[in-house]
Design an enzyme around this catalytic site. Structure first.
Site, PDB file in Angstrom:
ATOM      1  N   ASP A  66       0.878  -1.159   0.000  1.00 39.71           N
ATOM      2  CA  ASP A  66       0.000   0.000   0.000  1.00 39.71           C
ATOM      3  C   ASP A  66       0.922   1.218   0.000  1.00 39.71           C
ATOM      4  OD1 ASP A  66      -2.251   1.632   0.277  1.00 39.71           O
ATOM      5  OD2 ASP A  66      -2.154   1.540   2.460  1.00 39.71           O
TER       6      ASP A  66
ATOM      7  N   ASP B 203      -0.054   5.025   1.171  1.00 36.50           N
ATOM      8  CA  ASP B 203      -0.253   5.894   2.333  1.00 36.50           C
ATOM      9  C   ASP B 203      -0.230   5.075   3.619  1.00 36.50           C
ATOM     10  OD1 ASP B 203      -0.668   8.465   0.987  1.00 36.50           O
ATOM     11  OD2 ASP B 203      -2.447   7.494   0.157  1.00 36.50           O
TER      12      ASP B 203
END
Length: 222
Positions: A20, A22
């Site tokens: 991922d 963020d």
């Protein structure tokens, strides 16, 4: 917690790692909190309630849940305007460059609820390489917690989902990866360990996860 060795079996050169962005590679927590608080107050919504629906989700999905009476696309443009006001307040985590350096010649990619141009800009600003595979919010019909993004990344990497290790920070992302039949390491960068119990392993930082990543890939530090 489940042993990586028991899930992955012997070291497999076809294994892959999916990140991922963020909360994993980019420290965007404070900036996004300001952005979503500003948006919520603009519409006289409860900022705390809106914030609970943002983690790991596409902005249009957040908007559709907390303000179904509004046009998600129009509101996303407003969110992006607020985002532009934040400038360069999106630094990469200090351990991200060393982790990506170790796996640079292996199969890896990112699956993000953001958009590719913005993600690449932030990664490059922090000295990180462009991901070989980048699946963003525009490439899927359904965002996290749906597994579509992670399954698409596995397909692009020509790696079976069961051979993909996912690094996440949010419950929605963990749910998406588990639904894709992938193994998950959760980082406690944005959520407490008690909120991340769906992951196979939990570590404090990306650097702390490095031994598990190396074990998955069968790699050694150069």
């Amino acid at each position: 917690m489940t042993s990586l060795a028991r899930i992955n079996g012997d070291a497999d050169c076809g294994a892959a790692v999916l990140f991922d962005v963020d909360g994993v590679l980019v420290d965007s927590y404070a900036a996004y909190r300001r952005i979503w608080d500003r948006w919520a107050l603009h519409h006289s919504l409860d900022p705390a309630l809106v914030w609970t629906h943002t983690h790991g989700r596409r902005p249009i999905d957040t908007i559709a849940v907390v303000a179904p009476q509004l046009d998600p696309e129009a509101e996303y443009r407003l969110v992006r305007d607020f985002m532009a006001d934040e400038g360069d307040a999106f630094p990469v985590y200090p351990d991200a460059p060393s982790v990506l350096k170790v796996i640079r010649n292996r199969r890896w990619g990112v699956v993000t609820s953001g958009r590719a141009p913005t993600v690449r800009q932030r990664l490059r600003a922090g000295g990180l390489p462009d991901p070989p595979v980048l699946v963003d919010s525009t490439q899927v019909a359904l965002g996290k917690p749906d597994p579509e993004g992670y399954l698409r990344a596995a397909d692009l990497l020509r790696t079976p989902p069961e051979r993909c290790l996912v690094i996440e920070d949010a419950p929605a992302g963990i749910e998406a990866a588990r639904a894709a039949r992938m193994t998950v390491i959760a980082l406690t960068t944005t959520h407490s360990a008690a909120q991340l119990t769906g992951a196979h392993h939990i570590t404090k930082t990306l650097g702390d996860a490095m031994p598990l990543i190396e074990s998955w890939l069968g790699a050694t530090v150069p």
